[in-house]
Design an enzyme around this catalytic site. Structure first.
Site, PDB file in Angstrom:
ATOM      1  N   GLY B  51     -29.173 -52.991   3.649  1.00  0.00           N
ATOM      2  CA  GLY B  51     -29.057 -51.589   3.263  1.00  0.00           C
ATOM      3  C   GLY B  51     -30.003 -51.288   2.116  1.00  0.00           C
ATOM      4  N   ALA B  55     -27.176 -48.095  -3.561  1.00  0.00           N
ATOM      5  CA  ALA B  55     -26.619 -49.400  -3.943  1.00  0.00           C
ATOM      6  C   ALA B  55     -27.572 -50.526  -3.550  1.00  0.00           C
ATOM      7  CB  ALA B  55     -25.249 -49.589  -3.299  1.00  0.00           C
ATOM      8  N   GLY B  56     -28.011 -50.530  -2.295  1.00  0.00           N
ATOM      9  CA  GLY B  56     -28.852 -51.625  -1.805  1.00  0.00           C
ATOM     10  C   GLY B  56     -30.194 -51.688  -2.508  1.00  0.00           C
ATOM     11  N   HIS B 277     -15.043 -33.218   3.415  1.00  0.00           N
ATOM     12  CA  HIS B 277     -15.686 -32.369   2.413  1.00  0.00           C
ATOM     13  C   HIS B 277     -15.450 -30.907   2.740  1.00  0.00           C
ATOM     14  CE1 HIS B 277     -18.675 -30.632  -0.189  1.00  0.00           C
ATOM     15  NE2 HIS B 277     -18.867 -31.793  -0.752  1.00  0.00           N
ATOM     16  N   SER B 295     -23.754 -28.319  -0.718  1.00  0.00           N
ATOM     17  CA  SER B 295     -23.236 -28.965  -1.926  1.00  0.00           C
ATOM     18  C   SER B 295     -22.061 -28.202  -2.516  1.00  0.00           C
ATOM     19  CB  SER B 295     -24.318 -29.044  -2.988  1.00  0.00           C
ATOM     20  OG  SER B 295     -23.731 -29.425  -4.217  1.00  0.00           O
ATOM     21  N   ARG B 341     -11.720 -31.942  -3.760  1.00  0.00           N
ATOM     22  CA  ARG B 341     -12.131 -31.762  -2.372  1.00  0.00           C
ATOM     23  C   ARG B 341     -10.975 -31.756  -1.375  1.00  0.00           C
ATOM     24  NH1 ARG B 341     -17.537 -35.593  -2.471  1.00  0.00           N
ATOM     25  NH2 ARG B 341     -18.785 -34.058  -3.566  1.00  0.00           N
ATOM     26  N   HIS B 412     -17.049 -36.722   5.467  1.00  0.00           N
ATOM     27  CA  HIS B 412     -18.180 -36.797   4.566  1.00  0.00           C
ATOM     28  C   HIS B 412     -18.366 -38.182   3.955  1.00  0.00           C
ATOM     29  CE1 HIS B 412     -21.015 -35.719   1.530  1.00  0.00           C
ATOM     30  NE2 HIS B 412     -20.185 -35.913   0.543  1.00  0.00           N
ATOM     31  N   ARG B 446     -12.458 -39.261  -3.510  1.00  0.00           N
ATOM     32  CA  ARG B 446     -13.574 -39.382  -4.442  1.00  0.00           C
ATOM     33  C   ARG B 446     -13.899 -38.027  -5.069  1.00  0.00           C
ATOM     34  NH1 ARG B 446     -18.684 -38.328  -4.202  1.00  0.00           N
ATOM     35  NH2 ARG B 446     -18.910 -38.171  -1.945  1.00  0.00           N
ATOM     36  N   LEU B 452     -22.902 -41.246  -6.195  1.00  0.00           N
ATOM     37  CA  LEU B 452     -24.207 -41.697  -6.680  1.00  0.00           C
ATOM     38  C   LEU B 452     -24.000 -42.609  -7.880  1.00  0.00           C
ATOM     39  CD1 LEU B 452     -26.210 -38.346  -6.407  1.00  0.00           C
ATOM     40  CD2 LEU B 452     -25.852 -40.109  -4.693  1.00  0.00           C
TER      41      LEU B 452
END
Lengths: 253, 648
Positions: B51, B55-56, B277, B295, B341, B412, B446, B452
């Site tokens: 990935g 993160a990857g 979402h 967004s 959310r 999402h 979340r 992010l």
């Protein structure tokens, strides 16, 4: 709605390839261009034929993966009133019922075709590898607000950084030049105080890498800017040229 | 097929390896206590990273900078395209630049509360602690964050928070952060510490002598299967939201890597925690292939409403103010349109289900900018959200400066994922899981701008320490290509590809994917109940059986074959979907995004059952078509006071 499609089919890099005609019916005007291709592929699979291979991923105009030349225009963005979008954001309501649509891959020596509409754009990665970064290893950054950056410069850097690396600029250019792509990255980092230290080496190394990949030269036709889905400005090419001149004056590598 | 009545619960609870001591000292103390690999020895260790998203890429780049020998695999043609690129709104950090009462402790507290008390306190605290260093790192890389006229960084507030702690780069924050990490990764590729493998997907995990030591991959251009061995494997392959077919994920996002790891023994935690979402563009018909997110920063300035009268089909501008139902502002006066959310999503579903939906298909609610445009002017709104408005226009053909946007919830993000301990290591030694692919920090829900933060925290500032600690203790791996586990994994992969190509049925992969997605959305979506979940548990294995009898995958294995790629991924979703439903059925409480209709307050909010469900569900694979075994990690809260969430 009904469409007559002429699609470039090519088995692999060695195959000469050619256009194949398809008639497609039942296309919803609300579907995206890629969803129209999904529909075609479902029909081909049902008929026992191989579907058309095309690159796509996010389907929301930001990953830069989709790369279709539609009636000779990258991403098909010549349809009023829409402009400056990627093919995944192009919707069929902008086409006429019964229209003939020609679909090709990007055409450039530096972007060889892999299969059908898929090309190899790894040249872009190699250009970034040559210097499209600020050399800061994880952990060695100063406090974020230690260096103020004027809003104007920050905004210009952001304008340049918006590039999605799709390659439409290269596909649109009669010389298959990558100046807009390279110019955008050079310019972004040149506006930022953090980018100053490597500023001149960066531009020289990136331009050398661009040339080595076989992209053509820039003759100021402006087709790249017109084709860019993110409205990257030609000014960044000018900025890169000026950076290059300064680098040469300073005896950059 | 899985059976709720056959679930066996392991007696021993899982050890999360959280260090002792006060919460604010745990990470510092742990960093000191962890073993190190000296700079001279690092290049002797080979790390496989799968990935290249936030993160990857951040992990691979950081490990490369430290001197490890890193191999990074991803299915896209370039690491810059990983789906982190699509995150719009921003990234949280506890900088408190706005002087509005933020702190590490508050970011920690908000995140645990927002996750409805189903996350691990120590992990979340650490996340808040390293959040500030992420912003520093990204600024140094040249990420063009939004700035004030004085040249300092700008912030905005974001769903679920009462402080302005979100950093952003127009509506393209994910793109800019990813490009920062991507460029760091390319720098290491140039330096030769990281080798990149584009258009390559991981199809199996190799475990030798109890350690994760390799992967089997398929080159998606040539079809070649190849095995890579290493001293540790890091999975950074994102979430499994595409199981629902329609989601905001990229079309290629898939769960194959984590699912294969699960089938090789890694525990899968909290699969039923799926975030829906609230602000996406509603589907426009059968052709819909994915959903596009708008967004949620839009909720800062947009007001959400529906016609007060059900079945009102008048265009929005003909509905007078007093006949508009601003349901979030009325129900939640203190948070209004900025409720978390899950709350926003459920309320949208409730009004649409009650017949107040808007748009041609009556499947959305309005997000209206009229007041904000009047108050701030069109230019300010354009500066804040211009690209989002343009995107909305190109998709729908409508102009949100003139007429309200239509939005509706969509799948999402998945809070669930492979179980990891405090060191981000799964229960399989040497298998690390970071970013959305693990289950860790977001509990049952979340908060906006936290994905992010977590991806980069894991990759830049946590994994580089904990992986070294593992390598220093475990030493170099002992894998060899001749080992039977290597052959076994290679055979499995080849066999699955052969099977997919040989069914030669009548229906396409897409057909089955759509069917699975519909079952999951209808019965394991925003609101779940016992009857619906039992139906899903019965229906999913049926679809799976039909898939293996009647799927048609054209083309060959020795070639670029997108149908084959999709078929393998959907085959895995057809298994994962069943586990998702089982987990949702087992957890009879509501919490965060997991809403069981049987468990709600009088106000219709998620009602937790802390006495019986204050634990992480970690499922162990016990065989195909078998009911998995349940391991529990008890959740203990020492610093956060559990309360019924209320955003009134």
């Amino acid at each position: 709605m009904k469409l007559h499609l002429k699609i470039w089919r090519q088995k692999n890099a060695q195959d000469p390839g050619g256009f194949v005609d398809y008639d497609l019916d039942g296309v919803s005007p609300d579907s995206s261009f890629l969803e129209m291709l999904d529909l075609l592929n479902e029909e081909l699979i049902a008929k026992g034929q191989e579907p058309v291979a095309f690159d796509h991923d996010c389907r929301e105009g930001i990953c830069g993966m989709c790369s279709l030349m539609i009636n000779g225009v990258p991403h098909g963005q010549d349809r009023e009133p829409i402009k400056q979008i990627t093919a995944c954001q192009l919707h069929m309501r902008h086409f006429r019922d019964g229209e003939t649509v020609v679909i090709e891959p990007w055409r450039a020596r530096a972007f060889p075709v892999i299969k059908d509409l898929i090309v190899d754009r790894s040249a872009f990665d190699r250009i970034i590898q040559a210097g499209g970064y600020i050399s800061v290893s994880t952990g060695s950054a100063p406090e974020a607000n230690a260096i103020p950056i004027g809003k104007k410069d920050a905004d210009k850097a952001m304008d340049a950084a918006a590039c999605i690396g799709c390659g439409a600029c290269v596909a649109a250019c009669p010389n298959a030049s990558a100046m807009l792509f390279v110019g955008a990255k050079v310019a972004q980092l040149s506006y930022l105080p953090q980018g100053q230290i490597e500023r001149y080496d960066r531009v020289v190394n990136m331009v050398n890498a661009m040339d080595a990949e076989g992209f053509g030269g820039c003759t100021n036709t402006g087709e790249c800017e017109a084709a860019c889905p993110k409205e990257i400005s030609l000014d960044f090419i000018a900025r890169m040229n000026s950076e290059l001149i300064k680098a040469n004056l300073k005896g950059g590598r | 097929m899985m059976n709720i009545d056959e679930i066996q619960v392991a007696e021993e609870t899982l050890n999360s390896a959280v260090p002792k001591g006060p919460i604010h000292e745990k990470w510092d103390q742990h960093r000191f206590e962890m073993k190190l690999v000296s700079p001279a020895n690092r290049r002797k260790f080979t790390i496989i990273v799968v990935g290249s998203g936030l993160a990857g890429a951040s992990a691979a780049a950081s490990l490369g900078e430290m001197g490890y020998n890193v191999h990074c695999f991803f299915y896209q043609d370039s690491a810059r395209r990983a789906h982190s690129v699509a995150a719009q709104g921003g990234i949280n950090a506890a900088k408190n630049y706005r002087n509005d009462g933020d702190s590490i402790f508050r970011l920690f507290y908000d995140t645990v509360k927002g996750g409805d008390y189903r996350s691990r306190e120590a992990n979340v605290y650490r996340l808040a602690q390293v959040s500030n260093a992420i912003i520093d790192q990204c600024v140094a890389q040249g990420v063009p964050f939004a700035r004030e006229y004085g040249g300092l960084l700008a912030n905005r507030s974001f769903g679920g928070a009462q402080v302005s702690r979100t950093f952003y780069a127009r509506g393209q924050t994910g793109q800019q952060l990813l490009l920062g990490a991507y460029q760091a990764l390319q720098r290491q590729a140039h330096a030769g510490t990281v080798k990149l493998y584009p258009r390559t997907e991981m199809l199996d995990l190799i475990i030798i002598n109890g350690r994760a030591q390799g992967i089997v991959t398929r080159n998606m251009v040539t079809g070649e299967l190849k095995t890579y061995l290493g001293d540790a494997v890091v999975l950074a392959t994102g979430g499994y939201g595409n199981a629902y077919f329609l989601s905001t994920n990229a079309k290629g996002s898939n769960a194959t890597a984590i699912w294969r790891a699960y089938k090789r023994g890694a525990y899968f935690a909290n699969p039923c925690f799926v975030q829906i979402h609230p602000t996406c563009i509603p589907p426009s018909g059968e052709h819909q292939s994915k959903l596009t997110l708008m967004s949620e920063s839009l909720r800062n300035d947009g007001r959400i409403w529906v016609p007060r009268r059900a079945g009102d089909t008048r265009p929005p501008n003909e509905i007078p103010e007093e006949e508009r139902y601003y349901y979030l502002e009325e129900k939640y006066p203190s948070f209004g349109n900025l409720v978390p959310r899950d709350v926003a999503s459920r309320n949208a579903k409730a009004v649409v289900d009650a017949g107040h939906g808007v748009g041609e298909l009556r499947n959305g609610v309005y997000l209206d900018f009229k007041d904000a445009i009047q108050r701030l002017g069109k230019e300010v709104i354009k500066d804040r959200y211009g690209n989002l408005f343009d995107m909305y226009t190109s998709i729908t053909g409508e102009d949100p400066y003139e007429t309200p946007m239509r939005i509706y919830p969509a799948v999402h993000y998945t809070m669930g994922g492979l179980w990891v301990d405090y060191n981000l290591m799964s229960n399989i030694p040497g298998l690390f899981v970071i970013g959305e692919a693990n289950f860790s920090d977001h509990g049952a829900n979340r908060l906006g701008a936290s994905a992010l933060m977590q991806g980069l925290a894991d990759g830049y500032f946590i994994l580089p320490y904990t992986l070294a600690n593992y390598l220093a203790q475990a030493g170099p791996g002992d894998a060899e290509m001749s080992h039977s586990a290597v052959k076994d994994a290679q055979l499995f992969v080849q066999d699955k590809i052969d099977k997919l190509l040989s069914v030669n049925g009548k229906r396409s992969v897409l057909h089955f994917h759509r069917e699975l997605g519909k079952v999951l959305w209808d019965f394991v979506g925003m609101a779940r109940n016992d009857e619906g979940l039992r139906h899903a548990l019965k229906r999913i294995p049926e679809i799976r059986a039909e898939f293996w009898e009647d799927v048609r995958v054209p083309g060959s294995a020795a070639d670029l074959n997108q149908s084959l790629e999709l078929a393998g991924r959907v085959a895995d979703f057809l298994e994962l979907g069943e586990l998702l439903a089982l987990d949702a059925l087992y957890r009879t409480e509501s919490c965060g995004a997991h809403f069981r209709e049987e468990s709600q307050t009088e106000e219709g909010e998620a009602l937790r059952d802390d006495e019986n469900f204050s634990f992480v569900s970690a499922w162990e694979f016990t065989g195909d078509d078998q009911t998995p075994r349940l391991h529990k990690e008890p959740l203990v809260f020492e610093y956060v006071k559990l309360s019924q969430r209320s955003y009134k």
